[in-house]
Design a protein around this motif. Structure first.
Motif, PDB file in Angstrom:
ATOM      1  N   LEU A 131       4.343  28.806  49.733  1.00 10.60           N
ATOM      2  CA  LEU A 131       5.598  28.296  50.280  1.00 10.60           C
ATOM      3  C   LEU A 131       5.364  27.823  51.714  1.00 10.60           C
ATOM      4  O   LEU A 131       4.694  28.499  52.498  1.00 10.60           O
ATOM      5  CB  LEU A 131       6.675  29.382  50.250  1.00 10.60           C
ATOM      6  N   TYR A 132       5.942  26.673  52.039  1.00  8.52           N
ATOM      7  CA  TYR A 132       5.750  26.077  53.363  1.00  8.52           C
ATOM      8  C   TYR A 132       7.087  25.854  54.056  1.00  8.52           C
ATOM      9  O   TYR A 132       8.124  25.658  53.404  1.00  8.52           O
ATOM     10  CB  TYR A 132       5.002  24.745  53.251  1.00  8.52           C
ATOM     11  N   ASN A 133       7.061  25.882  55.372  1.00  6.89           N
ATOM     12  CA  ASN A 133       8.228  25.565  56.185  1.00  6.89           C
ATOM     13  C   ASN A 133       7.783  24.638  57.315  1.00  6.89           C
ATOM     14  O   ASN A 133       6.963  25.016  58.146  1.00  6.89           O
ATOM     15  CB  ASN A 133       8.858  26.839  56.759  1.00  6.89           C
ATOM     16  N   ASN A 134       8.319  23.413  57.301  1.00  4.74           N
ATOM     17  CA  ASN A 134       7.917  22.401  58.293  1.00  4.74           C
ATOM     18  C   ASN A 134       6.403  22.185  58.279  1.00  4.74           C
ATOM     19  O   ASN A 134       5.760  22.039  59.326  1.00  4.74           O
ATOM     20  CB  ASN A 134       8.375  22.795  59.696  1.00  4.74           C
ATOM     21  N   GLY A 135       5.856  22.179  57.075  1.00  4.02           N
ATOM     22  CA  GLY A 135       4.436  21.916  56.927  1.00  4.02           C
ATOM     23  C   GLY A 135       3.531  23.095  57.190  1.00  4.02           C
ATOM     24  O   GLY A 135       2.309  22.966  57.097  1.00  4.02           O
ATOM     25  N   GLN A 136       4.105  24.249  57.503  1.00  2.00           N
ATOM     26  CA  GLN A 136       3.297  25.422  57.824  1.00  2.00           C
ATOM     27  C   GLN A 136       3.416  26.456  56.704  1.00  2.00           C
ATOM     28  O   GLN A 136       4.506  26.736  56.201  1.00  2.00           O
ATOM     29  CB  GLN A 136       3.753  26.050  59.149  1.00  2.00           C
ATOM     30  N   LEU A 137       2.286  27.036  56.313  1.00  2.00           N
ATOM     31  CA  LEU A 137       2.274  28.058  55.279  1.00  2.00           C
ATOM     32  C   LEU A 137       2.994  29.310  55.771  1.00  2.00           C
ATOM     33  O   LEU A 137       2.644  29.872  56.808  1.00  2.00           O
ATOM     34  CB  LEU A 137       0.832  28.410  54.907  1.00  2.00           C
ATOM     35  N   VAL A 138       4.015  29.751  55.032  1.00  2.00           N
ATOM     36  CA  VAL A 138       4.754  30.951  55.430  1.00  2.00           C
ATOM     37  C   VAL A 138       4.599  32.080  54.416  1.00  2.00           C
ATOM     38  O   VAL A 138       4.820  33.243  54.749  1.00  2.00           O
ATOM     39  CB  VAL A 138       6.258  30.648  55.631  1.00  2.00           C
ATOM     40  N   CYS A 139       4.223  31.739  53.179  1.00  2.00           N
ATOM     41  CA  CYS A 139       4.166  32.790  52.157  1.00  2.00           C
ATOM     42  C   CYS A 139       3.248  32.379  51.018  1.00  2.00           C
ATOM     43  O   CYS A 139       3.190  31.209  50.642  1.00  2.00           O
ATOM     44  CB  CYS A 139       5.574  33.070  51.620  1.00  2.00           C
ATOM     45  N   ASN A 183      14.028  47.293  43.680  1.00  2.00           N
ATOM     46  CA  ASN A 183      14.424  47.705  42.342  1.00  2.00           C
ATOM     47  C   ASN A 183      15.291  46.634  41.696  1.00  2.00           C
ATOM     48  O   ASN A 183      15.753  45.693  42.354  1.00  2.00           O
ATOM     49  CB  ASN A 183      15.175  49.041  42.409  1.00  2.00           C
ATOM     50  N   ALA A 184      15.550  46.797  40.409  1.00  2.00           N
ATOM     51  CA  ALA A 184      16.365  45.842  39.656  1.00  2.00           C
ATOM     52  C   ALA A 184      17.777  45.755  40.227  1.00  2.00           C
ATOM     53  O   ALA A 184      18.319  46.726  40.745  1.00  2.00           O
ATOM     54  CB  ALA A 184      16.426  46.260  38.189  1.00  2.00           C
ATOM     55  N   GLY A 185      18.362  44.566  40.139  1.00  2.00           N
ATOM     56  CA  GLY A 185      19.733  44.370  40.602  1.00  2.00           C
ATOM     57  C   GLY A 185      19.877  44.467  42.109  1.00  2.00           C
ATOM     58  O   GLY A 185      20.918  44.917  42.591  1.00  2.00           O
ATOM     59  N   SER A 186      18.851  44.055  42.853  1.00  2.00           N
ATOM     60  CA  SER A 186      18.867  44.176  44.317  1.00  2.00           C
ATOM     61  C   SER A 186      18.744  42.817  45.002  1.00  2.00           C
ATOM     62  O   SER A 186      18.192  41.870  44.438  1.00  2.00           O
ATOM     63  CB  SER A 186      17.724  45.084  44.793  1.00  2.00           C
ATOM     64  N   ILE A 187      19.253  42.759  46.232  1.00  2.00           N
ATOM     65  CA  ILE A 187      19.153  41.553  47.060  1.00  2.00           C
ATOM     66  C   ILE A 187      18.673  41.967  48.444  1.00  2.00           C
ATOM     67  O   ILE A 187      19.194  42.919  49.033  1.00  2.00           O
ATOM     68  CB  ILE A 187      20.512  40.836  47.185  1.00  2.00           C
ATOM     69  N   LEU A 188      17.667  41.273  48.958  1.00  2.00           N
ATOM     70  CA  LEU A 188      17.168  41.538  50.311  1.00  2.00           C
ATOM     71  C   LEU A 188      17.195  40.253  51.125  1.00  2.00           C
ATOM     72  O   LEU A 188      16.641  39.230  50.716  1.00  2.00           O
ATOM     73  CB  LEU A 188      15.734  42.076  50.273  1.00  2.00           C
ATOM     74  N   LYS A 189      17.864  40.319  52.279  1.00  2.00           N
ATOM     75  CA  LYS A 189      17.863  39.216  53.240  1.00  2.00           C
ATOM     76  C   LYS A 189      16.920  39.603  54.371  1.00  2.00           C
ATOM     77  O   LYS A 189      17.057  40.674  54.968  1.00  2.00           O
ATOM     78  CB  LYS A 189      19.280  38.980  53.766  1.00  2.00           C
ATOM     79  N   PHE A 190      15.961  38.730  54.676  1.00  2.00           N
ATOM     80  CA  PHE A 190      14.891  39.093  55.610  1.00  2.00           C
ATOM     81  C   PHE A 190      14.420  37.863  56.381  1.00  2.00           C
ATOM     82  O   PHE A 190      14.509  36.730  55.886  1.00  2.00           O
ATOM     83  CB  PHE A 190      13.713  39.695  54.841  1.00  2.00           C
ATOM     84  N   PRO A 191      13.885  38.051  57.583  1.00  2.00           N
ATOM     85  CA  PRO A 191      13.344  36.914  58.337  1.00  2.00           C
ATOM     86  C   PRO A 191      12.022  36.437  57.754  1.00  2.00           C
ATOM     87  O   PRO A 191      11.205  37.247  57.326  1.00  2.00           O
ATOM     88  CB  PRO A 191      13.133  37.473  59.748  1.00  2.00           C
ATOM     89  N   VAL A 192      11.837  35.133  57.750  1.00  2.00           N
ATOM     90  CA  VAL A 192      10.536  34.592  57.356  1.00  2.00           C
ATOM     91  C   VAL A 192       9.472  35.107  58.323  1.00  2.00           C
ATOM     92  O   VAL A 192       8.368  35.471  57.928  1.00  2.00           O
ATOM     93  CB  VAL A 192      10.569  33.050  57.352  1.00  2.00           C
ATOM     94  N   ASN A 193       9.838  35.161  59.600  1.00  2.00           N
ATOM     95  CA  ASN A 193       8.991  35.756  60.628  1.00  2.00           C
ATOM     96  C   ASN A 193       9.854  36.550  61.589  1.00  2.00           C
ATOM     97  O   ASN A 193      10.963  36.127  61.933  1.00  2.00           O
ATOM     98  CB  ASN A 193       8.224  34.680  61.410  1.00  2.00           C
ATOM     99  N   PHE A 194       9.355  37.713  61.999  1.00  2.00           N
ATOM    100  CA  PHE A 194      10.051  38.488  63.020  1.00  2.00           C
ATOM    101  C   PHE A 194       9.744  37.900  64.391  1.00  2.00           C
ATOM    102  O   PHE A 194       8.656  37.360  64.640  1.00  2.00           O
ATOM    103  CB  PHE A 194       9.628  39.956  62.962  1.00  2.00           C
ATOM    104  N   VAL A 195      10.709  38.010  65.294  1.00  2.00           N
ATOM    105  CA  VAL A 195      10.602  37.383  66.606  1.00  2.00           C
ATOM    106  C   VAL A 195      10.326  38.441  67.672  1.00  2.00           C
ATOM    107  O   VAL A 195      10.915  39.524  67.653  1.00  2.00           O
ATOM    108  CB  VAL A 195      11.901  36.613  66.940  1.00  2.00           C
ATOM    109  N   LYS A 196       9.458  38.097  68.594  1.00  2.00           N
ATOM    110  CA  LYS A 196       9.077  39.005  69.675  1.00  2.00           C
ATOM    111  C   LYS A 196      10.291  39.389  70.516  1.00  2.00           C
ATOM    112  O   LYS A 196      11.175  38.582  70.755  1.00  2.00           O
ATOM    113  CB  LYS A 196       8.021  38.327  70.558  1.00  2.00           C
ATOM    114  N   ASN A 197      10.321  40.672  70.917  1.00  2.00           N
ATOM    115  CA  ASN A 197      11.372  41.227  71.776  1.00  2.00           C
ATOM    116  C   ASN A 197      12.729  41.343  71.071  1.00  2.00           C
ATOM    117  O   ASN A 197      13.755  41.504  71.736  1.00  2.00           O
ATOM    118  CB  ASN A 197      11.532  40.418  73.064  1.00  2.00           C
TER     119      ASN A 197
END
Length: 370
Positions: A131-139, A183-197
């Motif tokens: 998976l890419y974001n703005n041409g950069q590999l993220v996953c 687990n089954a029936g779950s949803i996770l919202k997460f940052p593509v990358n964590f930000v410093k500070n």
């Protein structure tokens, strides 16, 4: 297979001399017999020993469900007789793949990744993809796992959301190295990358196990609808399904748990403890961590659960829909431990203990009063 050989197989079971394959066959098919017309001559002691062995290994009873133990004994002799019938013994010997008499067809739903720009990506766990974001590999995805790559140049939080349907689980490694098992029936919202500070923060609906990478400068926070968990680096499980009290179980390290409406009042717990929000306050109790994490091994564990909540667990694990028309069952509590059983095997086990009937209509399981 004649009666003599069938009796010999059951006698081996009582004496704990069965092979693993023979034992699994006997236990799996005892509860799934539908025909009660076959007759077979067995010593009463052998009947009861086989039945009690199976009950002790596959189903426990608490004080509130003792009355149903007589229901088990009522069927014991008949079911043992049926188990030894030539029809099933011959099927066991002559076939490598034994299937239940009733099968429930289920459609495996897709795991969906929704990106920050609202694109929805269907995850094919049989394939590899990048998976890419703005041409950069993220996953990079390999089978049933995601591995998000760290980008030190990221200065803006960009959130993705992954949805795990019933009947599936999924593993992923976040950009900071934190491992998450959903687990089954779950949803996770997460940052593509964590930000410093800034805190490492994710949002969970459902259930997940976390192994958080240690970082004293950047706490890791799991938000659910009702509770939040703040850690620096540790292993823990979070359950926020709607039918359960929001809770977290700590396997390693330490965590601070709080209610979302009172984030200043935090409850610290240590390994082997569960924190849960009930009656408008945070409670802590000692638990068996291995049992709490049993879902990760594909186990379906009931520990004094109400039947109405057991139905929810069955629906999630097997991706089925259950309609319970025998509402008197809802408040009854049961204990049990299942892993490789089919949904039909599991239902038949409960059917014999709780005394209900069920039908399958348009791929839906309907529980009825007998």
């Amino acid at each position: 297979m004649n009666n003599k050989r069938a009796k010999k197989l059951l006698t081996k079971y009582v004496q704990n001399e069965c092979t693993a394959e023979e034992k699994k066959f006997l236990e799996s098919y005892l509860a799934s017999f539908q025909n009660k017309e076959i007759d077979f001559d067995f010593d009463e002691a052998i009947k009861n020993k086989v039945w009690l062995n199976i009950v002790s290994e596959t189903f426990e009873f608490n004080q509130k469900s003792k009355s149903y133990f007589k229901t088990y004994l009522k069927y014991a002799a008949t079911l043992i007789i049926l188990l030894a019938s030539a029809y099933w013994i011959d099927k066991y010997i002559n076939s490598e793949n034994i299937k239940p008499k009733i099968e429930l067809a289920t459609n495996q739903q897709a795991i969906i990744l929704k990106t920050a720009d609202n694109n929805k990506i269907v995850i094919d766990t049989k394939e590899k993809q990048s998976l890419y974001n703005n041409g950069q590999l993220v996953c990079e995805q390999k089978g049933e796992a995601f591995d998000f790559k760290k980008n030190v140049e990221t200065t803006e939080l960009v959130f993705n959301e992954i949805t795990i349907p019933n009947g599936r689980t999924f593993k992923m490694t976040l950009s900071d190295g934190t491992f998450v098992h959903l687990n089954a029936g779950s949803i996770l919202k997460f940052p593509v990358n964590f930000v410093k500070n800034k805190p490492r923060e994710v949002f969970l609906s459902g259930e997940a196990y976390f192994e958080v990478t240690k970082n004293k400068k950047h706490p890791f926070i799991v938000n659910t609808k009702q509770i939040g968990i703040k850690v620096l680096g540790t292993h823990f499980n979070v359950n926020s399904y709607e039918e359960a009290c929001p809770q977290t179980v700590l396997a390693e390290g330490s965590i601070a748990v709080y209610h979302q409406q009172n984030k200043k009042q935090k409850q610290l717990i240590v390994p082997g403890q569960k924190a849960f929000f009930y009656n408008n306050k945070m409670n802590v109790k000692e638990v068996n961590v291995e049992r709490s994490l049993s879902w990760r091994e594909g186990r379906l564990l009931f520990n004094n659960n109400k039947f109405i909540n057991i139905i929810k667990k069955i629906e999630r694990k097997y991706n089925v829909t259950i309609q319970n028309k025998y509402t008197e069952l809802n408040k009854l509590r049961f204990k049990g431990n299942f892993k490789d059983e089919t949904v039909i095997d599991l239902l038949n086990t409960f059917k014999e203990s709780a005394g209900f009937d069920y039908t399958i209509l348009n791929n839906q399981i309907i529980i009825n009063k007998p």
